[in-house]
Design a protein around this motif. Structure first.
Motif, short mmCIF file in Angstrom:
data_model
loop_
_atom_site.label_atom_id
_atom_site.label_comp_id
_atom_site.label_asym_id
_atom_site.label_seq_id
_atom_site.Cartn_x
_atom_site.Cartn_y
_atom_site.Cartn_z
N TRP A 23 -60.23 19.97 -81.15
CA TRP A 23 -60.86 18.90 -80.38
C TRP A 23 -62.01 18.26 -81.14
O TRP A 23 -62.31 17.08 -80.95
CB TRP A 23 -61.34 19.43 -79.03
CG TRP A 23 -60.23 19.68 -78.06
CD1 TRP A 23 -59.57 20.85 -77.85
CD2 TRP A 23 -59.65 18.73 -77.16
NE1 TRP A 23 -58.60 20.69 -76.88
CE2 TRP A 23 -58.63 19.40 -76.44
CE3 TRP A 23 -59.89 17.39 -76.90
CZ2 TRP A 23 -57.86 18.77 -75.48
CZ3 TRP A 23 -59.12 16.75 -75.93
CH2 TRP A 23 -58.12 17.43 -75.23
N THR A 24 -62.65 19.00 -82.01
CA THR A 24 -63.77 18.44 -82.77
C THR A 24 -63.29 17.45 -83.83
O THR A 24 -64.08 16.65 -84.33
CB THR A 24 -64.58 19.56 -83.46
OG1 THR A 24 -63.72 20.34 -84.29
CG2 THR A 24 -65.23 20.47 -82.41
N GLY A 62 -64.01 13.70 -83.72
CA GLY A 62 -65.27 13.14 -84.21
C GLY A 62 -65.17 12.54 -85.59
O GLY A 62 -66.15 11.99 -86.11
N GLN A 114 -63.73 22.27 -72.77
CA GLN A 114 -64.52 21.74 -73.88
C GLN A 114 -66.01 21.97 -73.65
O GLN A 114 -66.77 22.23 -74.59
CB GLN A 114 -64.23 20.25 -74.08
CG GLN A 114 -62.87 19.95 -74.66
CD GLN A 114 -61.76 19.93 -73.61
OE1 GLN A 114 -61.94 20.38 -72.48
NE2 GLN A 114 -60.60 19.40 -73.98
N TYR A 141 -67.36 24.06 -76.60
CA TYR A 141 -68.06 23.24 -77.59
C TYR A 141 -69.45 22.78 -77.16
O TYR A 141 -70.26 22.39 -78.00
CB TYR A 141 -67.22 22.01 -77.94
CG TYR A 141 -65.84 22.35 -78.46
CD1 TYR A 141 -65.67 23.00 -79.67
CD2 TYR A 141 -64.70 22.03 -77.72
CE1 TYR A 141 -64.40 23.31 -80.15
CE2 TYR A 141 -63.43 22.34 -78.18
CZ TYR A 141 -63.29 22.98 -79.40
OH TYR A 141 -62.03 23.29 -79.86
N SER A 186 -72.62 18.75 -77.21
CA SER A 186 -72.49 17.95 -78.44
C SER A 186 -71.11 17.31 -78.55
O SER A 186 -70.98 16.17 -79.03
CB SER A 186 -72.76 18.82 -79.68
OG SER A 186 -71.81 19.88 -79.75
N TRP A 187 -70.07 18.00 -78.09
CA TRP A 187 -68.73 17.42 -78.16
C TRP A 187 -68.63 16.19 -77.26
O TRP A 187 -68.05 15.17 -77.65
CB TRP A 187 -67.69 18.46 -77.74
CG TRP A 187 -66.29 17.93 -77.81
CD1 TRP A 187 -65.50 17.86 -78.92
CD2 TRP A 187 -65.51 17.38 -76.73
NE1 TRP A 187 -64.27 17.30 -78.61
CE2 TRP A 187 -64.26 17.00 -77.27
CE3 TRP A 187 -65.75 17.18 -75.38
CZ2 TRP A 187 -63.25 16.43 -76.48
CZ3 TRP A 187 -64.74 16.61 -74.60
CH2 TRP A 187 -63.52 16.24 -75.14
N THR A 201 -70.37 13.26 -78.87
CA THR A 201 -69.58 12.73 -79.98
C THR A 201 -68.49 11.79 -79.47
O THR A 201 -68.34 10.67 -79.97
CB THR A 201 -68.93 13.87 -80.78
OG1 THR A 201 -69.96 14.64 -81.40
CG2 THR A 201 -68.00 13.33 -81.86
#
Length: 372
Positions: free
Chosen positions: A180-181, A184, A205, A209, A212-213, A216
């Motif tokens: 998932w990151t 970004g 998420q 995460y 921050s996720w 983003t």
């Protein structure tokens, strides 16, 4: 992922060799008495929500009603409209509806807090329904926080719910999307189609995460906000964005069938948050059911081998029962061996994170000017 229910018209309700085995049920005095009581009531009234629920209900009369001598009345339409009607009827002491088959969030957000539904477990009498060993991960699943009112019976597999434009994301590119990151990365700036803050949760998420996720995706990546599932799918097909999160998979599947360059899910699992979807596979029973015996009979049938096999066939959904054949489950809904799935709607750790995840996404969306 998600779905679509052709009618179950199987000759004499014979499911063939597999069906005859599935149709076996303990014929004891308690069950026989329930059938007779249900016949006397004559009908069961069920509200059905969602596209998959609508399709699923098409076969109920042939599969259940004709077999047990009970007329199945289904009511389709917007959940909010049904709820307003029910509130008005209850204020006048009218109780016209027996059960509701719906999405996971609606019972927890609306029906359970209103105190209009009853616990499910006391209504279950078939041993093969009560037995946790026949269900996924050897447990019963619930969409409500109390884990007793909204019974979840579908768990459709999927790879993180990221549909994409196959022309803009050819195989050599889409296979690079492994986490998932990765959303970004610079190539996704301005290329992500998202749903507004009132839909989807992304609780996994949030847990995995953190904030921050969300910053983003919803701020830094400048996503495009769709107004409804159909619009999001069409945007994806037209190349308005490369990928979508929270875009209606059912609508994407329809466009793909029409020859447009879209895929409803990734060809590979992500490293985390491969979420199961219950779609419309959740049922609640009202505390003052108009036809209590017919409702109890229907509930037990629906969760039995026979009922769950039928629901798989007619919608392509994936039952949480693990003791029935999966030959009629749509490919995109299959739970694959070796993939670690999460169940946002039904696992406590994600339920507890839901409100925080929704609030954070709303706040960041306002900050980014995505919504007011």
């Amino acid at each position: 992922m998600r779905i679509g229910f052709s009618a179950i018209l199987l000759a004499g309700f014979g499911l063939g060799i597999a069906g005859r085995a599935l149709a076996a049920e303990p014929v004891n005095a308690k069950w026989a008495a329930l059938i007779e009581e249900a016949k006397r009531e004559g009908e069961v009234n069920i509200i059905v929500g969602g596209g998959s629920g609508r399709d699923m209900s098409k076969g109920w009369q042939a599969a259940f009603g004709d077999k047990y001598g009970v007329k199945v009345k289904t009511f389709l339409g917007r959940s909010t409209d049904h709820w307003e009607r029910i509130k008005a009827e209850r204020s006048a002491k009218i109780y016209s509806v027996d059960a509701w088959v719906t999405s996971a969030r609606f019972p927890q957000d609306t029906l359970v807090p209103a105190g209009v539904v009853q616990p499910i477990m006391p209504l279950l009498i078939l041993p093969d329904v009560i037995d946790t060993g026949v269900w996924y991960r050897k447990r019963h699943w619930w969409a409500d926080n109390d884990e007793k009112y909204a019974y979840t019976f579908w768990g459709n597999g999927g790879f993180g719910d990221i549909p994409y434009n196959s022309k803009l994301m050819p195989p050599n590119e889409i296979k690079k999307l492994r986490t998932w990151t990765d959303l970004g990365r610079s190539e996704f700036t301005g290329q992500i189609i998202v749903r507004d803050h009132t839909h989807d949760i992304f609780a996994c998420q949030f847990v995995v995460y953190g904030a921050s996720w969300f910053r983003t995706v919803w701020v830094n990546q400048k996503p495009k906000v769709q107004g409804n599932d159909r619009q999001g799918a069409e945007w994806l097909a037209r190349g308005v964005g490369k990928v979508g999160i929270g875009v209606g998979a059912r609508e994407v599947e329809e466009l793909k069938a029409g020859g447009l360059p879209v895929e409803p899910q990734l060809p590979q699992p992500l490293d985390n948050c491969n979420n199961l979807s219950s779609a419309s596979g959740n049922i609640v029973v009202f505390d003052r059911a108009k036809n209590p015996s017919a409702t109890k009979l229907f509930l037990n049938w629906l969760l039995s081998k026979e009922g769950q096999y039928a629901s798989q066939k007619d919608v392509g959904a994936n039952s949480l029962r693990v003791d029935i054949p999966k030959d009629n489950v749509a490919q995109e809904n299959r739970r694959l061996d070796g993939v670690e799935y999460v169940f946002e709607c039904c696992e406590k750790r994600f339920k507890e994170a839901t409100k925080a995840a929704i609030a954070l996404r709303y706040k960041l969306g306002v900050e980014a000017g995505l919504w007011q």
